[in-house]
Scaffold this motif. Sequence first.
Motif, short mmCIF file in Angstrom:
data_model
loop_
_atom_site.label_atom_id
_atom_site.label_comp_id
_atom_site.label_asym_id
_atom_site.label_seq_id
_atom_site.Cartn_x
_atom_site.Cartn_y
_atom_site.Cartn_z
N VAL A 45 -35.26 -4.23 -7.67
CA VAL A 45 -34.16 -3.66 -8.43
C VAL A 45 -34.72 -3.15 -9.75
CG1 VAL A 45 -31.94 -4.11 -9.53
CG2 VAL A 45 -32.53 -5.25 -7.39
N GLY A 46 -34.42 -1.91 -10.10
CA GLY A 46 -34.90 -1.32 -11.34
C GLY A 46 -34.00 -1.65 -12.50
N SER A 47 -34.45 -1.27 -13.69
CA SER A 47 -33.63 -1.50 -14.87
C SER A 47 -33.68 -0.29 -15.79
CB SER A 47 -34.09 -2.75 -15.61
OG SER A 47 -35.45 -2.63 -15.98
N PRO A 48 -32.93 0.76 -15.63
CA PRO A 48 -32.01 0.98 -14.51
C PRO A 48 -32.69 1.60 -13.29
CG PRO A 48 -31.75 2.75 -16.08
CD PRO A 48 -32.77 1.78 -16.65
N TYR A 49 -33.84 2.26 -13.49
CA TYR A 49 -34.52 2.91 -12.37
C TYR A 49 -35.88 2.27 -12.12
CZ TYR A 49 -31.11 6.48 -13.63
OH TYR A 49 -29.95 7.14 -13.95
N ILE A 50 -36.38 2.41 -10.90
CA ILE A 50 -37.71 1.92 -10.57
C ILE A 50 -38.71 3.02 -10.94
CG2 ILE A 50 -39.24 1.17 -8.70
CD1 ILE A 50 -36.75 0.18 -7.23
N LYS A 51 -39.73 2.64 -11.73
CA LYS A 51 -40.72 3.62 -12.18
C LYS A 51 -41.57 4.11 -11.01
CE LYS A 51 -41.16 1.82 -16.83
NZ LYS A 51 -42.03 1.15 -17.79
N ASN A 52 -41.87 5.41 -11.03
CA ASN A 52 -42.74 6.07 -10.05
C ASN A 52 -42.21 6.02 -8.61
OD1 ASN A 52 -44.55 6.58 -12.16
ND2 ASN A 52 -45.50 4.59 -11.87
N ALA A 53 -40.97 5.61 -8.42
CA ALA A 53 -40.40 5.59 -7.08
C ALA A 53 -39.69 6.92 -6.84
CB ALA A 53 -39.41 4.44 -6.93
N SER A 54 -39.70 7.36 -5.60
CA SER A 54 -39.02 8.61 -5.27
C SER A 54 -38.58 8.60 -3.81
CB SER A 54 -39.94 9.81 -5.54
OG SER A 54 -41.05 9.77 -4.68
N VAL A 55 -37.59 9.43 -3.55
CA VAL A 55 -37.10 9.63 -2.20
C VAL A 55 -37.18 11.13 -1.93
CG1 VAL A 55 -35.11 9.47 -0.67
CG2 VAL A 55 -35.56 7.63 -2.29
N SER A 56 -37.87 11.50 -0.86
CA SER A 56 -38.01 12.92 -0.56
C SER A 56 -37.12 13.29 0.62
CB SER A 56 -39.47 13.27 -0.26
OG SER A 56 -39.92 12.55 0.86
N GLY A 57 -36.64 14.53 0.58
CA GLY A 57 -35.75 15.00 1.62
C GLY A 57 -35.85 16.51 1.79
N LYS A 58 -35.13 17.01 2.78
CA LYS A 58 -35.12 18.44 3.07
C LYS A 58 -33.67 18.90 3.14
CE LYS A 58 -35.87 20.25 7.19
NZ LYS A 58 -36.49 20.59 8.46
N ILE A 59 -33.37 20.03 2.50
CA ILE A 59 -32.01 20.56 2.52
C ILE A 59 -31.74 21.14 3.91
CG2 ILE A 59 -30.46 22.29 1.57
CD1 ILE A 59 -31.94 22.03 -1.09
N GLU A 60 -30.72 20.61 4.57
CA GLU A 60 -30.33 21.10 5.89
C GLU A 60 -29.29 22.19 5.79
OE1 GLU A 60 -29.04 17.50 7.90
OE2 GLU A 60 -30.89 17.52 9.06
N LYS A 61 -28.34 22.04 4.86
CA LYS A 61 -27.23 22.99 4.79
C LYS A 61 -26.59 22.99 3.41
CE LYS A 61 -22.91 24.17 7.08
NZ LYS A 61 -21.90 23.80 8.04
N GLN A 62 -26.20 24.18 2.96
CA GLN A 62 -25.37 24.34 1.77
C GLN A 62 -24.02 24.82 2.28
OE1 GLN A 62 -26.30 23.48 -1.18
NE2 GLN A 62 -28.37 24.13 -1.66
N GLY A 63 -22.95 24.14 1.94
CA GLY A 63 -21.67 24.55 2.49
C GLY A 63 -20.50 24.11 1.64
N LYS A 64 -19.30 24.28 2.21
CA LYS A 64 -18.07 23.87 1.55
C LYS A 64 -17.28 22.98 2.51
CE LYS A 64 -17.20 27.78 -1.49
NZ LYS A 64 -16.22 28.81 -1.86
N ALA A 65 -16.60 21.99 1.94
CA ALA A 65 -15.79 21.07 2.74
C ALA A 65 -14.49 21.75 3.16
CB ALA A 65 -15.50 19.81 1.93
N LYS A 66 -13.70 21.05 3.96
CA LYS A 66 -12.40 21.59 4.37
C LYS A 66 -11.50 21.75 3.15
CE LYS A 66 -12.08 19.93 9.07
NZ LYS A 66 -11.27 19.16 10.02
N LYS A 67 -10.56 22.68 3.26
CA LYS A 67 -9.66 22.96 2.15
C LYS A 67 -8.67 21.81 1.96
CE LYS A 67 -8.20 27.00 0.80
NZ LYS A 67 -7.53 28.31 0.72
N ILE A 68 -8.49 21.45 0.69
CA ILE A 68 -7.50 20.47 0.31
C ILE A 68 -6.37 21.22 -0.38
CG2 ILE A 68 -7.00 18.48 -1.16
CD1 ILE A 68 -9.95 17.72 -0.84
#
Length: 102
Positions: A45-68
């Motif tokens: 557990v970091g305080s507030p963040y863990i130093k030098n830690a990272s999470v990598s990912g790939k963007i699959e889609k840019q979109g919009k949710a259903k209309k409210i």
Amino acid sequence: MFAIIETGGKQILVKAGDSIFIEKIEGKEGEKITFSKVLVIDEKVGSPYIKNASVSGKIEKQGKAKKIVVYRHNAKSTHKRKLGHRQPYTRVKILAISEGTK
């Protein structure tokens, strides 16, 4: 292995291979991104963040949710208003979680 990251003012629990929906971020589909605000990795557990830690990912889609639909009506008057909203989002596939030091 799991991690809790902070993005878009929210904290999200992620694991490698997950697809998550987050607030819209800059980038095109297929681009790789890195989340550096990592709060927890397994039992660390970091305080507030863990130093030098990272999470990598790939963007699959840019979109919009259903209309409210939001409908406003004031009683005892003729005021009525109908509004619609579509929230933009980004879908990200989590590729890897790398640990750092506390």
